[in-house]
Design a protein around this motif. Structure first.
Motif, PDB file in Angstrom:
ATOM      1  N   LEU A  98       0.818  -1.197   0.000  1.00  0.00           N
ATOM      2  CA  LEU A  98       0.000   0.000   0.000  1.00  0.00           C
ATOM      3  C   LEU A  98       0.860   1.259   0.000  1.00  0.00           C
ATOM      4  N   ASP A  99       0.332   2.326  -0.609  1.00  0.00           N
ATOM      5  CA  ASP A  99       1.034   3.604  -0.534  1.00  0.00           C
ATOM      6  C   ASP A  99       0.670   4.322   0.761  1.00  0.00           C
ATOM      7  N   VAL A 100       1.162   5.523   0.935  1.00  0.00           N
ATOM      8  CA  VAL A 100       0.968   6.245   2.188  1.00  0.00           C
ATOM      9  C   VAL A 100      -0.503   6.571   2.436  1.00  0.00           C
ATOM     10  N   GLU A 101      -1.318   6.590   1.390  1.00  0.00           N
ATOM     11  CA  GLU A 101      -2.737   6.870   1.542  1.00  0.00           C
ATOM     12  C   GLU A 101      -3.578   5.599   1.694  1.00  0.00           C
ATOM     13  N   GLY A 102      -2.900   4.458   1.778  1.00  0.00           N
ATOM     14  CA  GLY A 102      -3.600   3.203   2.003  1.00  0.00           C
ATOM     15  C   GLY A 102      -4.131   2.546   0.752  1.00  0.00           C
ATOM     16  N   ARG A 103      -3.732   3.024  -0.422  1.00  0.00           N
ATOM     17  CA  ARG A 103      -4.179   2.430  -1.676  1.00  0.00           C
ATOM     18  C   ARG A 103      -3.219   1.331  -2.100  1.00  0.00           C
ATOM     19  N   ALA A 104      -3.759   0.211  -2.583  1.00  0.00           N
ATOM     20  CA  ALA A 104      -2.919  -0.870  -3.074  1.00  0.00           C
ATOM     21  C   ALA A 104      -2.247  -0.431  -4.374  1.00  0.00           C
ATOM     22  N   VAL A 105      -0.923  -0.446  -4.393  1.00  0.00           N
ATOM     23  CA  VAL A 105      -0.185  -0.073  -5.592  1.00  0.00           C
ATOM     24  C   VAL A 105       0.517  -1.275  -6.218  1.00  0.00           C
ATOM     25  N   PHE A 106       0.726  -2.320  -5.416  1.00  0.00           N
ATOM     26  CA  PHE A 106       1.295  -3.563  -5.926  1.00  0.00           C
ATOM     27  C   PHE A 106       0.654  -4.726  -5.194  1.00  0.00           C
ATOM     28  N   ARG A 107       0.626  -5.874  -5.821  1.00  0.00           N
ATOM     29  CA  ARG A 107       0.155  -7.088  -5.170  1.00  0.00           C
ATOM     30  C   ARG A 107       1.207  -8.175  -5.361  1.00  0.00           C
ATOM     31  N   VAL A 108       1.339  -9.011  -4.349  1.00  0.00           N
ATOM     32  CA  VAL A 108       2.339 -10.081  -4.340  1.00  0.00           C
ATOM     33  C   VAL A 108       1.606 -11.405  -4.222  1.00  0.00           C
ATOM     34  N   HIS A 109       1.945 -12.347  -5.085  1.00  0.00           N
ATOM     35  CA  HIS A 109       1.310 -13.665  -4.977  1.00  0.00           C
ATOM     36  C   HIS A 109       2.349 -14.766  -5.147  1.00  0.00           C
ATOM     37  N   GLU A 110       2.076 -15.856  -4.504  1.00  0.00           N
ATOM     38  CA  GLU A 110       2.929 -17.043  -4.594  1.00  0.00           C
ATOM     39  C   GLU A 110       2.648 -17.737  -5.916  1.00  0.00           C
TER      40      GLU A 110
END
Length: 202
Positions: A98-110
């Motif tokens: 998340l960025d500083v405003e709490g928005r998801a900017v990247f996602r990580v998956h196995e």
């Protein structure tokens, strides 16, 4: 940063420490996790001397289920967070950065859930676990989560792979696509926290 980066830590350490080196073997970051804390507390230093603290990471709750790990710089300013994706993380590791405003900017998956299941289960059994840890190596992909720019949505930006090792945990982190400079270190620091979390799962 000169990629690929190498993340390494001693498997049997009471208080986990992660050393990050670049492609030339030069130190990049050093991570120290405080042992026996009800809430996880992690400090990211410039190197092993621990003279310069660059970031602190702290869970927002005692239990890590659905925990959010707030990342703050050396001045105490929040720069982003790592959020675990609840129940889906029981089998396949999924996190949001998340960025500083709490928005998801990247996602990580196995990438392969069964590799993680085998590594986590059999890795508990002494010599057999060491053998498993050498041959079974989970990997992860970091993707852009940029809904404002649909053409970037789902674009891989980094890959993280566990390397064959017996007495030391070792991961290779590499660039897989374009990444803005202001996001680069946030992603690296968030992945360090994720590695510490996933270490607890095997």
């Amino acid at each position: 940063m000169k990629y690929p980066l190498t993340l390494s830590f001693k498997i049997l350490a009471v208080a986990p420490q992660v050393r990050v080196t670049d492609a030339d073997g030069a130190p990049v970051l050093f991570v120290h996790q405080k042992a026996f804390k009800l809430k996880e507390a992690v400090t990211v230093y410039r190197d092993e001397t621990k003279q310069t603290a660059l970031y602190t990471i702290a869970a927002d709750r005692v239990l890590d289920f659905n925990a959010v790990y707030r990342i703050r710089d050396g001045l105490g300013r929040e720069v982003g967070a790592l959020a675990r994706r609840g129940r889906r993380s029981l089998w396949r590791a999924r996190y949001d950065i998340l960025d500083v405003e709490g928005r998801a900017v990247f996602r990580v998956h196995e990438d392969d859930v069964w590799k993680k299941v085998i590594d986590s289960f059999l890795g508990q059994f002494g010599i057999a676990g060491a053998v498993v840890g050498y041959y079974v190596n989970p990997s992860y992909t970091v993707e852009a989560d940029d809904r404002a720019t649909p053409e970037r949505e789902g674009t891989p930006v980094m890959t993280l792979a566990k390397e064959p090792a017996v007495w030391e945990g070792q991961f290779t982190l590499d660039r897989a696509g374009d990444l803005m400079m202001e996001h680069e270190e946030l992603v690296v620091v968030a992945l360090l926290m994720m590695v510490l979390r996933e270490r607890g799962r095997g």
